[in-house]
Motif scaffolding. Structure first.
Motif, PDB file in Angstrom:
ATOM      1  N   ASP A 108       0.838  -1.169   0.140  1.00 43.70           N
ATOM      2  CA  ASP A 108      -0.049  -0.077   0.067  1.00 43.70           C
ATOM      3  C   ASP A 108       0.874   1.235   0.061  1.00 43.70           C
ATOM      4  O   ASP A 108       0.421   2.247  -0.660  1.00 43.70           O
ATOM      5  N   TRP A 162      -8.805  -4.735   0.993  1.00 45.94           N
ATOM      6  CA  TRP A 162      -7.596  -4.352   0.161  1.00 45.94           C
ATOM      7  C   TRP A 162      -7.199  -4.324  -0.992  1.00 45.94           C
ATOM      8  O   TRP A 162      -6.503  -3.336  -1.693  1.00 45.94           O
ATOM      9  N   PHE A 187      -6.094  -1.160  -3.338  1.00 41.25           N
ATOM     10  CA  PHE A 187      -4.858  -1.186  -4.301  1.00 41.25           C
ATOM     11  C   PHE A 187      -5.248  -0.614  -5.993  1.00 41.25           C
ATOM     12  O   PHE A 187      -4.549  -0.126  -6.420  1.00 41.25           O
TER      13      PHE A 187
END
Length: 271
Positions: free
Chosen positions: A122, A152, A156
């Protein structure tokens, strides 16, 4: 007709104040990063920038060879790349043999901590300065990769969608789900041995012979050494791995769904 004219009048009023906000913009074509493998680049295009590409497969399926080839192409183009190594399995000698410029590669070791790997990824994606970022989850057990929360992957995808960064995620099983623009399944179709029927292994005078099985007509290997070492505790008998050229790899594309071609195949090279 009245609604159409009213809409046009509103657009003209807003255009005078805010500019061309109602003009439909043409979508920019996706820029592709080649993998360096002709069979894949010609059939499956390559790795899209500003998107996630997932490569999944079992151990020794060719997924690492595919990743190293892509990193070699990116670093050869003088792009700065990053590899998030979740399980600390990245081999520098293999990368060098694949012609990866390690001076342009940031290697992040995470000691088996998946959460640390995702936080590091990240941070790298938010910086926006990397041409390619690879998250290697290949050696994480499948039961853990399936439990990775979807937020997540959405985070992204959002971080790179307007950048020039190509994100590669290597996994044992598919887990990025709908957030992956391209999904490749990698399978090992078998070992690639030398074409010659016999050769001499210079170090130990070993002879490799290819013989066909009478029942299956499949070539089998017979590796024989003619020397018997004496008083040499360091002598290592020749093994089939010394002569293994590589593996035949099949790549199937699961996404995008519009792709209708057959699988791409290539051979890895160990020597």
């Amino acid at each position: 007709m009245k609604s159409a004219s009213a809409k046009k009048e509103i657009e003209l009023v807003l255009a005078n104040r805010f500019g061309s906000v109602f003009q439909r913009r043409e979508k920019r074509p996706t820029e592709i990063v080649p993998t360096g493998i002709e069979e894949i680049d010609g059939c499956l295009d390559g790795l899209p920038r500003g998107a996630i590409t997932e490569i999944y497969g079992a151990a020794s399926s060719g997924r690492t060879s595919l990743l190293l080839s892509a990193l070699a192409v990116a670093t050869a183009q003088e792009e700065t790349c990053a590899l998030v190594d979740t399980s600390d399995t990245f081999d520098l000698s293999s990368a060098a043999n694949a012609r990866v410029d390690c001076d342009r590669l940031l290697w992040v070791r995470c000691s088996g901590r998946v959460e640390r790997a995702f936080k590091a990824t990240d941070l790298l994606l938010q910086s926006g300065g990397f041409g390619m970022v690879a998250l290697n989850l290949a050696d994480v057990e499948a039961k853990y990769t399936k439990r990775i929360i979807t937020s997540w992957w959405f985070r992204f995808r959002r971080a790179i969608e307007s950048t020039q960064t190509a994100l590669i995620v290597v996994t044992p099983v598919p887990c990025v789900r709908s957030c992956a623009t391209v999904v490749w399944e990698v399978n090992n179709e078998g070992a690639a041995w030398p074409n010659s029927r016999s050769l001499v292994w210079e170090n130990n005078d070993a002879t490799l012979t290819l013989m066909k099985d009478r029942q299956t007509s499949i070539p089998n290997l017979s590796l024989v050494t003619e020397l018997t070492p004496q008083n040499n505790s360091y002598f290592l008998p020749p093994a089939h791995s010394h002569l293994l050229r590589g593996f035949r790899v099949q790549v199937n594309q699961g996404r995008p769904a519009s792709w209708t071609g057959g699988p791409a195949r290539f051979s890895t090279r160990l020597h």
